[in-house]
Design an enzyme around this catalytic site. Structure first.
Site, PDB file in Angstrom:
ATOM      1  N   SER A 242      -6.868   4.304   4.420  1.00 10.98           N
ATOM      2  CA  SER A 242      -7.375   4.427   3.426  1.00 10.98           C
ATOM      3  C   SER A 242      -7.563   2.935   3.281  1.00 10.98           C
ATOM      4  CB  SER A 242      -6.113   4.610   2.275  1.00 10.98           C
ATOM      5  OG  SER A 242      -6.005   5.544   1.325  1.00 10.98           O
TER       6      SER A 242
ATOM      7  N   THR B 270      -5.494  12.059   6.976  1.00 11.56           N
ATOM      8  CA  THR B 270      -4.156  11.971   7.326  1.00 11.56           C
ATOM      9  C   THR B 270      -3.680  14.098   8.487  1.00 11.56           C
ATOM     10  OG1 THR B 270      -2.797  12.247   5.180  1.00 11.56           O
ATOM     11  CG2 THR B 270      -1.830  12.841   6.925  1.00 11.56           C
TER      12      THR B 270
ATOM     13  N   LYS C 168       0.554  -1.440   0.183  1.00 10.97           N
ATOM     14  CA  LYS C 168       0.178   0.337  -0.150  1.00 10.97           C
ATOM     15  C   LYS C 168       0.781   1.292  -0.363  1.00 10.97           C
ATOM     16  CE  LYS C 168      -4.515   1.586   0.376  1.00 10.97           C
ATOM     17  NZ  LYS C 168      -3.670   2.552  -0.523  1.00 10.97           N
TER      18      LYS C 168
ATOM     19  N   ASN D 119      -3.577  19.098   1.379  1.00  9.48           N
ATOM     20  CA  ASN D 119      -4.377  18.473   2.201  1.00  9.48           C
ATOM     21  C   ASN D 119      -4.159  17.521   3.861  1.00  9.48           C
ATOM     22  OD1 ASN D 119      -4.723  15.184   3.305  1.00  9.48           O
ATOM     23  ND2 ASN D 119      -6.381  15.815   1.267  1.00  9.48           N
TER      24      ASN D 119
ATOM     25  N   LYS E  44       5.491   1.903   8.128  1.00  6.80           N
ATOM     26  CA  LYS E  44       4.344   3.255   8.889  1.00  6.80           C
ATOM     27  C   LYS E  44       2.890   1.774   9.183  1.00  6.80           C
ATOM     28  CE  LYS E  44       3.423   6.792   7.296  1.00  6.80           C
ATOM     29  NZ  LYS E  44       2.913   7.936   5.752  1.00  6.80           N
TER      30      LYS E  44
ATOM     31  N   LYS F 211       4.991   2.283  -3.501  1.00  8.58           N
ATOM     32  CA  LYS F 211       5.259   3.768  -3.372  1.00  8.58           C
ATOM     33  C   LYS F 211       5.390   3.814  -4.341  1.00  8.58           C
ATOM     34  CE  LYS F 211       4.286   7.956  -1.529  1.00  8.58           C
ATOM     35  NZ  LYS F 211       3.526   8.207  -0.017  1.00  8.58           N
TER      36      LYS F 211
HETATM   37  P1  NAD Z   1      -0.288  18.157  -1.335  1.00 10.38           P
HETATM   38  O1  NAD Z   1       0.054  17.944  -2.680  1.00 10.38           O
HETATM   39  O2  NAD Z   1      -2.198  18.237  -1.483  1.00 10.38           O
HETATM   40  O3  NAD Z   1       0.034  19.588  -0.911  1.00 10.38           O
HETATM   41  C1  NAD Z   1       1.380  19.767  -0.510  1.00 10.38           C
HETATM   42  C2  NAD Z   1       2.025  21.541  -0.213  1.00 10.38           C
HETATM   43  O4  NAD Z   1       2.846  21.579   0.309  1.00 10.38           O
HETATM   44  C3  NAD Z   1       0.688  22.354  -0.863  1.00 10.38           C
HETATM   45  O5  NAD Z   1       0.559  23.509  -0.461  1.00 10.38           O
HETATM   46  C4  NAD Z   1       2.714  22.565  -1.681  1.00 10.38           C
HETATM   47  O6  NAD Z   1       2.362  24.726  -2.046  1.00 10.38           O
HETATM   48  C5  NAD Z   1       3.343  22.563  -0.339  1.00 10.38           C
HETATM   49  N1  NAD Z   1       5.214  22.577  -0.901  1.00 10.38           N
HETATM   50  C6  NAD Z   1       5.562  22.272  -1.801  1.00 10.38           C
HETATM   51  N2  NAD Z   1       6.411  22.470  -1.581  1.00 10.38           N
HETATM   52  C7  NAD Z   1       6.774  23.491  -0.152  1.00 10.38           C
HETATM   53  C8  NAD Z   1       7.774  23.983   0.318  1.00 10.38           C
HETATM   54  N3  NAD Z   1       9.373  23.878  -0.095  1.00 10.38           N
HETATM   55  N4  NAD Z   1       7.796  24.767   1.236  1.00 10.38           N
HETATM   56  C9  NAD Z   1       6.575  25.182   1.881  1.00 10.38           C
HETATM   57  N5  NAD Z   1       5.309  24.003   1.370  1.00 10.38           N
HETATM   58  C10 NAD Z   1       5.819  23.247   0.512  1.00 10.38           C
HETATM   59  O7  NAD Z   1       0.312  17.341  -0.154  1.00 10.38           O
HETATM   60  P2  NAD Z   1      -0.123  16.320   0.989  1.00 10.38           P
HETATM   61  O8  NAD Z   1      -1.001  15.540   0.456  1.00 10.38           O
HETATM   62  O9  NAD Z   1      -0.480  17.033   1.553  1.00 10.38           O
HETATM   63  O10 NAD Z   1       1.231  15.719   1.448  1.00 10.38           O
HETATM   64  C11 NAD Z   1       1.997  16.692   1.784  1.00 10.38           C
HETATM   65  C12 NAD Z   1       3.277  15.747   2.688  1.00 10.38           C
HETATM   66  O11 NAD Z   1       2.013  14.683   3.570  1.00 10.38           O
HETATM   67  C13 NAD Z   1       3.640  14.726   1.723  1.00 10.38           C
HETATM   68  O12 NAD Z   1       5.223  15.103   2.431  1.00 10.38           O
HETATM   69  C14 NAD Z   1       2.721  13.701   1.416  1.00 10.38           C
HETATM   70  O13 NAD Z   1       3.865  12.327   1.326  1.00 10.38           O
HETATM   71  C15 NAD Z   1       2.448  13.786   3.420  1.00 10.38           C
HETATM   72  N6  NAD Z   1       1.669  12.552   3.485  1.00 10.38           N
HETATM   73  C16 NAD Z   1       0.064  13.039   2.434  1.00 10.38           C
HETATM   74  C17 NAD Z   1      -0.775  11.669   2.938  1.00 10.38           C
HETATM   75  C18 NAD Z   1      -2.417  12.404   2.541  1.00 10.38           C
HETATM   76  O14 NAD Z   1      -3.073  11.181   2.793  1.00 10.38           O
HETATM   77  N7  NAD Z   1      -2.578  13.411   1.553  1.00 10.38           N
HETATM   78  C19 NAD Z   1      -0.985  10.402   4.217  1.00 10.38           C
HETATM   79  C20 NAD Z   1       0.814  10.821   4.953  1.00 10.38           C
HETATM   80  C21 NAD Z   1       1.699  11.669   4.185  1.00 10.38           C
END
Ligand code: NAD
Length: 417
Positions: free
Chosen positions: A346, A184, A64, A215, A88, A100
């Site tokens: 999920s 998350t 996953k 997100n 995780k 991934k």
């Molecule tokens: P997303 O694409 O919805 O949002 C990413 C955000 O980060 C955006 O607002 C973008 O502008 C910002 N960003 C990018 N580069 C940046 C920087 N250098 N400085 C500051 N902001 C920056 O992504 P997401 O789903 O929110 O994921 C964010 C993190 O959370 C990732 O590491 C992802 O692996 C992790 N994550 C997400 C989920 C999920 O369910 N969405 C689950 C587990 C982990």
């Protein structure tokens, strides 16, 4: 990156008497496929994009992990993220291994139709690798529910039958789960609330700085501010803003949802623009990295003023920055626990798709809360028992479950007795 991640496995292993088979199995990915996706662009030309999928380990079940669309995505990053997903899922006791995927692309440069073609091309290329009993993708950075919907549809076309359980994070109308959108952040929020007293976050409005406003970042801002926390700094890829008196989260969400940046709020009231790196050192009680890897490193770890770091992003603290934070008394709620709410809901989505019966939102929140609190508590206690930071405790917790599964197939001792 993977070498650095493996140092955390080695460290956890020093606390457990695991069989060498376990380390042999976990130090390499089981299977990684690299492809080049070709799509037709709107102007009639063809463009190719590098793409990967890694299934790191499937001892505990089908693998996953999300799919990331990012211009800096790389094979090493995909393998590392898949390694983290393995741990995780074990931390949360989900019946999954880790995986991934990624495409090296800046999706903001594509039209909506090009994005759909790229998403479908990804599934065509990896159709034999994924499947509801084999490998189940989900959204990650710059991928969303609509992309998951296109991908599930493409997989159904290839298999000639609808197959919603192949992918999670889908739109609700296409078999998505209630509560997946903010899962998350909500998981991280339940964890903070459960440990609030131990972390010294009780009493009075505590100040929060959030790096990344997608997100994960947007929803944690909403949940914490509704609970009385004061959001003093926010950033996105275009910059950061700061107001010690607090930023109106609804306004920040409105600015972002309109396709802009949180920086658009600079100048309103006491909000001023700061650099992304300054946000890491802002005066606050809770720092929430919710963007990308390696954002807190040896160059800026000593600037962190927060007493607690909630890692909603994957790998936001580099391995060599961990000791700096620990020496300064900063407690890190590590990614493989803190952001595991996403994969947990999920998992709920996959279960609902398979049984064809859908749960209410309050049931989903309750189940998520129960798991976050139970695993968070075990890890807090393990940290105390072994005198370690919570990251090491989380790896010990996950590794013991992975070791039980790997050793159940027999070890050298069993075969030579
Ligand atoms: P997303 O694409 O919805 O949002 C990413 C955000 O980060 C955006 O607002 C973008 O502008 C910002 N960003 C990018 N580069 C940046 C920087 N250098 N400085 C500051 N902001 C920056 O992504 P997401 O789903 O929110 O994921 C964010 C993190 O959370 C990732 O590491 C992802 O692996 C992790 N994550 C997400 C989920 C999920 O369910 N969405 C689950 C587990 C982990």
């Amino acid at each position: 990156m993977l070498d650095s991640a493996l140092t955390r496995l080695d460290r956890a292993a020093t606390f457990l008497n695991v069989d060498p088979d376990v380390i042999e199995k976990l130090k390499f990915p089981k299977e990684t496929l690299s492809v080049r996706l070709m799509i037709r662009m709107d102007d009639g030309s063809r463009r190719s994009f590098l793409a990967w999928r890694c299934r790191y380990d499937d001892t505990r079940g089908p693998t996953k992990g999300g799919i990331r669309f990012h211009p800096q995505a790389s094979l090493d990053e995909v393998n590392t993220l898949a390694f983290w997903m393995t741990f995780k899922c074990a931390v949360m006791n989900l019946p999954y291994g880790g995986a991934k995927g990624a495409v090296q692309v800046d999706p903001r440069e594509l039209s909506k139709a090009e994005l759909e073609r790229l998403s479908r091309a990804y599934v065509q290329a990896f159709a034999s690798m994924i499947g509801p009993d084999r490998d189940i993708p989900a959204p990650d950075v710059y991928t969303n529910a609509m992309i998951m919907g296109w991908m599930a549809d493409e997989y159904g076309s290839i298999r000639n039958e609808p197959c919603p359980a192949v992918i999670t994070g889908k739109p609700i109308a296409l078999g998505g789960s209630l509560g997946r959108d903010d899962a998350t952040a909500r998981g991280g929020y339940y964890l903070v609330k459960h440990l609030e007293r131990e972390l010294g976050l009780e009493g009075g409005p505590k100040r929060v700085a959030i790096q990344g406003f997608g997100n994960a970042g947007m929803h944690i801002a909403r949940l914490l501010s509704a609970d009385g926390y004061r959001i003093v700094a926010i950033s996105d890829s275009r910059g950061a803003i700061h107001d010690p008196d607090g930023i109106d989260v609804a306004q920040a969400i409105a600015a972002k949802s309109a396709g802009g940046s949180v920086v658009a709020l600079a100048g309103r009231g006491g909000i001023r623009e700061i650099s992304g790196d300054e946000l890491i050192g802002v005066e606050c009680d809770l720092l929430v990295p919710a963007a990308l890897e390696d954002q807190i490193h040896t160059g800026n770890a000593h600037q962190v003023k927060a007493r607690t770091v909630l890692e909603l992003a994957n790998g936001p603290v580099s391995a060599d920055a961990d000791p700096i934070l620990a020496e300064n008394g900063v407690v890190v709620l590590p990614d493989i626990l803190a952001n595991a709410g996403g994969v947990t809901v999920s998992y709920f989505e996959w279960v609902q798709n398979r049984q064809g019966y859908y749960w209410r939102q309050d049931e989903i929140h309750e189940r998520l809360k129960t798991i976050m609190e139970a695993e968070g508590e075990k890890i807090w206690q393990l940290g105390k028992e072994h005198g370690t930071d919570l990251r090491t405790a989380s790896y010990i917790h996950a590794l013991s479950r992975l070791a039980n599964a790997i050793e159940a197939h027999g070890t050298q001792k069993f075969f030579t007795a």
